[in-house]
Design a protein around this motif. Structure first.
Motif, short mmCIF file in Angstrom:
data_model
loop_
_atom_site.label_atom_id
_atom_site.label_comp_id
_atom_site.label_asym_id
_atom_site.label_seq_id
_atom_site.Cartn_x
_atom_site.Cartn_y
_atom_site.Cartn_z
N GLY B 59 -43.75 51.93 24.78
CA GLY B 59 -44.02 50.85 25.73
C GLY B 59 -45.02 49.87 25.15
N ARG B 60 -46.10 49.62 25.89
CA ARG B 60 -47.13 48.68 25.42
C ARG B 60 -48.13 49.33 24.45
NH1 ARG B 60 -50.65 47.06 28.80
NH2 ARG B 60 -50.32 48.58 30.46
N PHE B 61 -47.99 50.62 24.25
CA PHE B 61 -48.94 51.35 23.41
C PHE B 61 -48.36 51.63 22.03
CE2 PHE B 61 -51.94 52.20 26.74
CZ PHE B 61 -51.20 52.36 27.90
N THR B 62 -49.20 51.45 21.01
CA THR B 62 -48.84 51.83 19.65
C THR B 62 -49.99 52.63 19.06
OG1 THR B 62 -47.47 49.87 19.28
CG2 THR B 62 -48.24 51.04 17.33
N ALA B 63 -49.69 53.82 18.59
CA ALA B 63 -50.68 54.62 17.87
C ALA B 63 -50.42 54.45 16.38
CB ALA B 63 -50.60 56.08 18.27
N GLN B 64 -51.50 54.34 15.62
CA GLN B 64 -51.39 54.19 14.17
C GLN B 64 -52.24 55.27 13.52
OE1 GLN B 64 -52.94 50.11 14.04
NE2 GLN B 64 -50.86 49.34 13.63
N LEU B 65 -51.66 55.93 12.52
CA LEU B 65 -52.37 57.00 11.84
C LEU B 65 -52.39 56.73 10.35
CD1 LEU B 65 -53.72 59.80 11.72
CD2 LEU B 65 -51.41 60.80 11.70
N ASN B 66 -53.56 56.86 9.76
CA ASN B 66 -53.74 56.73 8.32
C ASN B 66 -54.58 57.92 7.86
OD1 ASN B 66 -54.74 56.10 5.70
ND2 ASN B 66 -54.37 53.93 6.06
N LYS B 67 -53.92 58.94 7.39
CA LYS B 67 -54.63 60.16 7.01
C LYS B 67 -55.48 59.96 5.76
CE LYS B 67 -51.63 63.61 9.16
NZ LYS B 67 -50.85 64.86 8.95
N ALA B 68 -55.04 59.11 4.85
CA ALA B 68 -55.82 58.87 3.63
C ALA B 68 -57.18 58.26 3.96
CB ALA B 68 -55.04 57.96 2.68
N SER B 69 -57.20 57.38 4.95
CA SER B 69 -58.45 56.73 5.36
C SER B 69 -59.10 57.44 6.53
CB SER B 69 -58.19 55.26 5.74
OG SER B 69 -57.65 54.56 4.63
N GLN B 70 -58.44 58.46 7.05
CA GLN B 70 -58.98 59.28 8.13
C GLN B 70 -59.30 58.47 9.37
OE1 GLN B 70 -61.27 61.79 4.80
NE2 GLN B 70 -61.78 62.47 6.86
N TYR B 71 -58.35 57.66 9.77
CA TYR B 71 -58.53 56.98 11.05
C TYR B 71 -57.23 56.94 11.82
CZ TYR B 71 -56.25 52.49 9.86
OH TYR B 71 -55.35 51.52 9.53
N VAL B 72 -57.40 56.86 13.10
CA VAL B 72 -56.28 56.71 14.01
C VAL B 72 -56.67 55.63 15.02
CG1 VAL B 72 -57.13 58.65 15.43
CG2 VAL B 72 -54.76 57.91 15.63
N SER B 73 -55.73 54.78 15.34
CA SER B 73 -56.03 53.69 16.25
C SER B 73 -54.99 53.62 17.36
CB SER B 73 -56.10 52.36 15.50
OG SER B 73 -54.85 52.07 14.90
N LEU B 74 -55.36 52.94 18.41
CA LEU B 74 -54.48 52.71 19.55
C LEU B 74 -54.48 51.23 19.86
CD1 LEU B 74 -52.74 54.00 21.87
CD2 LEU B 74 -54.82 53.89 23.26
N LEU B 75 -53.30 50.63 19.85
CA LEU B 75 -53.15 49.23 20.23
C LEU B 75 -52.51 49.17 21.60
CD1 LEU B 75 -51.75 47.71 16.91
CD2 LEU B 75 -54.12 47.86 17.66
N ILE B 76 -53.06 48.33 22.45
CA ILE B 76 -52.49 48.09 23.77
C ILE B 76 -52.09 46.63 23.83
CG2 ILE B 76 -52.80 48.27 26.26
CD1 ILE B 76 -55.10 50.23 25.74
N ARG B 77 -50.80 46.38 23.88
CA ARG B 77 -50.32 44.99 23.95
C ARG B 77 -50.29 44.51 25.40
NH1 ARG B 77 -47.26 47.60 20.55
NH2 ARG B 77 -45.65 48.00 22.11
N ASP B 78 -50.39 43.19 25.58
CA ASP B 78 -50.33 42.61 26.92
C ASP B 78 -51.25 43.37 27.87
OD1 ASP B 78 -47.78 42.20 29.50
OD2 ASP B 78 -49.54 40.98 29.01
N SER B 79 -52.52 43.47 27.49
CA SER B 79 -53.49 44.25 28.27
C SER B 79 -53.56 43.78 29.71
CB SER B 79 -54.88 44.14 27.63
OG SER B 79 -54.87 44.72 26.34
#
Lengths: 113, 112
Positions: B59-79
């Motif tokens: 839906g409006r949510f996208t999770a992004q994972l980068n294990k090499a950089s050890q971060y995970v993010s959450l994008l919320i579109r059309d907040s």
């Protein structure tokens, strides 16, 4: 509604009282958890049960005593609590223990006076 | 000490914008990553899980994972104002048994 229910939703107890928190899950999960959430702190895992067997106990004081009579029910028995034990106590369940999606109940807001 | 770090915020974004929430973790052996939303006075609600590098959209949510950089993010579109809540990042470590390690959460405020 996540399929995890908790009672009571609010509890005020004195330091000499004994009370119990109840959790029930209707998801057919095999693992259940107790967490404590205090202001400004991350959720703290207290206990984990997998198929009614306690598999993790994170150095929780003995004044907290869990019980898991079957895979759908979980209790947290409380006695001689301290004011610093006031917090939101959350129950969660997952299909199996370890690294899977956990679904939380609404929590019990506990105040120790 | 296995840590999950999040900026406490508040992160303020206007309605309709993209909200970007970030989380870093300390253990390279981490395997499972989750985002929970928690409204004030309520319990955490699972909104996303991600297990492999890359993006996962729902839906409006996208999770992004980068294990090499050890971060995970959450994008919320059309907040939307209804997205205003605290967002908790949770990480399952390889050798931590059954625990999910939670960050302290990022407070998001979506202004009309």
């Amino acid at each position: 509604e996540t399929g995890v229910t908790q009672t009571p939703r609010h509890l005020v107890m004195g330091m000499t009282n004994k009370k119990s928190l109840k959790c029930e899950q209707h998801l057919g999960h095999n693992a259940m958890y107790w967490y404590k959430q205090s202001a400004k702190k991350p959720l703290e895992l207290m206990f984990v049960y997998s198929l009614e067997e306690r598999v993790e106990n994170n150095s929780v004081p003995s004044r907290f005593s869990p019980e898991c009579p079957n895979s759908s029910h979980l209790f947290l028995h409380l006695h001689t609590l301290q004011p610093e034990d006031s917090a939101l106590y959350l129950c969660a369940s997952s299909l199996n223990a370890g690294g899977l999606e956990q679904y939380f109940g609404p929590g019990t807001r506990l105040t120790v006076t | 000490q296995k840590e999950v770090e999040q900026n406490s915020g508040p992160l303020s974004v206007p309605e309709g914008a993209i909200a970007s929430l970030n989380c870093t973790y300390s253990d390279r052996g981490s395997q499972s990553f989750f985002w929970y939303r928690q409204y004030s006075g309520k319990s955490p609600e699972l909104i996303m899980s991600i297990y492999s590098n890359g993006d996962k959209e729902d839906g409006r949510f996208t999770a992004q994972l980068n294990k090499a950089s050890q971060y995970v993010s959450l994008l919320i579109r059309d907040s939307q104002p209804s997205d205003s809540a605290t967002y908790l990042c949770a990480v399952s470590y390889t050798n931590s048994g059954y625990a999910l390690n939670f960050g302290k959460g990022t407070s998001l405020l979506v202004t009309p």
